[in-house]
Scaffold this motif. Structure first.
Motif, mmCIF file in Angstrom:
data_model
loop_
_atom_site.group_PDB
_atom_site.id
_atom_site.type_symbol
_atom_site.label_atom_id
_atom_site.label_comp_id
_atom_site.label_asym_id
_atom_site.label_seq_id
_atom_site.Cartn_x
_atom_site.Cartn_y
_atom_site.Cartn_z
ATOM 1 N N LEU A 54 0.837 -1.199 0.000
ATOM 2 C CA LEU A 54 0.000 0.000 0.000
ATOM 3 C C LEU A 54 0.871 1.248 0.000
ATOM 4 C CD1 LEU A 54 -3.005 -0.660 2.430
ATOM 5 C CD2 LEU A 54 -2.990 -0.697 -0.065
ATOM 6 N N ALA A 55 0.485 2.234 -0.793
ATOM 7 C CA ALA A 55 1.306 3.427 -0.978
ATOM 8 C C ALA A 55 1.206 4.409 0.182
ATOM 9 C CB ALA A 55 0.923 4.122 -2.281
ATOM 10 N N MET A 56 -0.005 4.690 0.661
ATOM 11 C CA MET A 56 -0.188 5.738 1.644
ATOM 12 C C MET A 56 0.648 5.524 2.914
ATOM 13 S SD MET A 56 -1.482 8.656 2.332
ATOM 14 C CE MET A 56 -2.769 8.892 1.098
ATOM 15 N N PRO A 57 0.644 4.332 3.524
ATOM 16 C CA PRO A 57 1.465 4.154 4.727
ATOM 17 C C PRO A 57 2.944 4.429 4.480
ATOM 18 C CG PRO A 57 -0.123 2.382 4.539
ATOM 19 C CD PRO A 57 -0.183 3.141 3.251
ATOM 20 N N GLN A 58 3.453 4.024 3.313
ATOM 21 C CA GLN A 58 4.862 4.268 3.020
ATOM 22 C C GLN A 58 5.150 5.760 2.850
ATOM 23 O OE1 GLN A 58 5.470 1.242 -0.285
ATOM 24 N NE2 GLN A 58 7.174 0.707 1.052
ATOM 25 N N GLN A 59 4.229 6.463 2.222
ATOM 26 C CA GLN A 59 4.414 7.903 2.042
ATOM 27 C C GLN A 59 4.416 8.635 3.383
ATOM 28 O OE1 GLN A 59 1.158 8.821 -0.577
ATOM 29 N NE2 GLN A 59 2.101 7.828 -2.353
ATOM 30 N N ILE A 60 3.496 8.257 4.248
ATOM 31 C CA ILE A 60 3.431 8.888 5.569
ATOM 32 C C ILE A 60 4.647 8.514 6.404
ATOM 33 C CG2 ILE A 60 2.109 9.032 7.714
ATOM 34 C CD1 ILE A 60 0.852 10.456 5.290
ATOM 35 N N ALA A 61 5.097 7.275 6.295
ATOM 36 C CA ALA A 61 6.279 6.839 7.047
ATOM 37 C C ALA A 61 7.518 7.617 6.611
ATOM 38 C CB ALA A 61 6.499 5.343 6.860
ATOM 39 N N GLN A 62 7.661 7.841 5.316
ATOM 40 C CA GLN A 62 8.810 8.603 4.825
ATOM 41 C C GLN A 62 8.784 10.034 5.340
ATOM 42 O OE1 GLN A 62 8.592 8.140 0.557
ATOM 43 N NE2 GLN A 62 9.207 5.988 0.626
ATOM 44 N N ALA A 63 7.602 10.624 5.367
ATOM 45 C CA ALA A 63 7.480 11.990 5.893
ATOM 46 C C ALA A 63 7.801 12.014 7.384
ATOM 47 C CB ALA A 63 6.069 12.516 5.649
ATOM 48 N N ALA A 64 7.356 10.992 8.105
ATOM 49 C CA ALA A 64 7.637 10.914 9.542
ATOM 50 C C ALA A 64 9.126 10.736 9.802
ATOM 51 C CB ALA A 64 6.850 9.755 10.159
ATOM 52 N N GLU A 65 9.791 9.929 8.969
ATOM 53 C CA GLU A 65 11.235 9.765 9.106
ATOM 54 C C GLU A 65 11.953 11.089 8.914
ATOM 55 O OE1 GLU A 65 12.534 6.810 6.405
ATOM 56 O OE2 GLU A 65 11.811 5.123 7.609
ATOM 57 N N MET A 66 11.513 11.869 7.932
ATOM 58 C CA MET A 66 12.132 13.165 7.686
ATOM 59 C C MET A 66 11.968 14.084 8.892
ATOM 60 S SD MET A 66 13.619 12.882 4.842
ATOM 61 C CE MET A 66 14.103 14.600 4.648
ATOM 62 N N GLU A 67 10.818 14.018 9.533
ATOM 63 C CA GLU A 67 10.594 14.830 10.726
ATOM 64 C C GLU A 67 11.508 14.380 11.863
ATOM 65 O OE1 GLU A 67 6.578 15.583 11.961
ATOM 66 O OE2 GLU A 67 5.811 15.317 9.936
ATOM 67 N N CYS A 68 11.668 13.076 12.016
ATOM 68 C CA CYS A 68 12.562 12.560 13.061
ATOM 69 C C CYS A 68 14.003 12.978 12.798
ATOM 70 C CB CYS A 68 12.470 11.032 13.118
ATOM 71 S SG CYS A 68 10.911 10.389 13.776
ATOM 72 N N LEU A 69 14.404 12.957 11.538
ATOM 73 C CA LEU A 69 15.764 13.363 11.187
ATOM 74 C C LEU A 69 15.969 14.860 11.408
ATOM 75 C CD1 LEU A 69 16.312 11.228 7.964
ATOM 76 C CD2 LEU A 69 17.323 10.866 10.234
#
Length: 234
Positions: free
Chosen positions: A163-178
């Motif tokens: 599924l695309a949406m969870p991966q897109q949100i996870a990538q955005a969350a990773e960027m915030e953590c970084l």
């Protein structure tokens, strides 16, 4: 500093879990199937990259057997990393020569499920777990076309079956953590999950970074393009 970073990452984990539940429900509601279940472990053979913050958060929850498994796995990964200058070859060798995540239990289930990183949480398979372990480079063009024809391109991260949406949100969350990490230490660190865990367990990189030590000095990594760790110093 780390307490705040870990709390922020855990908030992102909880938000992503809620999103995954919603996305799964919507996909099933329109006739699809999410094939992920306890013990299927297909995606656990993939190269899991995460933020250093997530590895630091997970490390205290490991027992002695898990720590030993992490060390052995990391040593094999380091050899594969030294022997390969091409990412595709590295990923193939990791799967074939090193094997799946060392944190799987005897039943093929994640032994640290509550603490798994964003990258793991975001993978929701819309097809049989067989496809999560399949080496697509071995397929004929006809077989690849047949696979892609089965995909719901409006829902998945095409040409994958996740599924695309969870991966897109996870990538955005990773960027915030970084970004949070950059604000705290002036550096961002991502990498292979077992490798980062090994660094934290053996070198206590979280403590050293808090003491303003340079990450390159801590890892001793002399290879200019390691596939195991990524360090960004703005």
């Amino acid at each position: 500093m780390w307490t705040a970073l870990i709390e922020h990452a855990q908030q992102k984990h909880r938000f992503l879990d809620q999103l995954c539940t919603l996305c799964s429900g919507e996909f099933v509601g329109k006739g699809g199937t999410i094939h992920c279940k306890r013990g299927c472990s297909g995606c656990c053979s993939l190269n899991v990259r995460c933020t250093l913050t997530e590895a630091v958060a997970l490390a205290p929850h490991l027992n002695d057997n898990q720590i030993e498994a992490i060390h052995l796995h990391a040593e094999k990964l380091k050899q594969i990393d030294r022997d390969n200058n091409d990412l595709k070859n590295f990923l193939k060798a990791s799967r074939e020569q090193v094997g799946p995540c060392p944190l799987l239990d005897a039943d093929g289930a994640c032994s640290v499920y509550a603490y798994r990183p964003l990258a793991c949480r975001a993978l929701l398979s819309t097809m049989d777990p067989h496809y999560c372990t399949l080496d697509f480079s071995t397929l004929s063009s006809e077989e690849k076309q047949a696979f892609m024809a089965q995909l719901d391109q409006e829902s998945v991260n095409f040409p994958t079956h996740y599924l695309a949406m969870p991966q897109q949100i996870a990538q955005a969350a990773e960027m915030e953590c970084l970004e949070k990490m950059k604000q705290a230490f002036g550096v961002t660190v991502t990498g292979n999950l077992p490798y980062l865990l090994d660094l934290e367990l053996t070198l206590k990189v979280s403590e050293k970074l808090a003491e303003n030590r340079r990450i390159q000095e801590l890892t001793g990594n002399t290879k200019s393009e390691s596939f195991l760790i990524g360090v960004d110093i703005p």
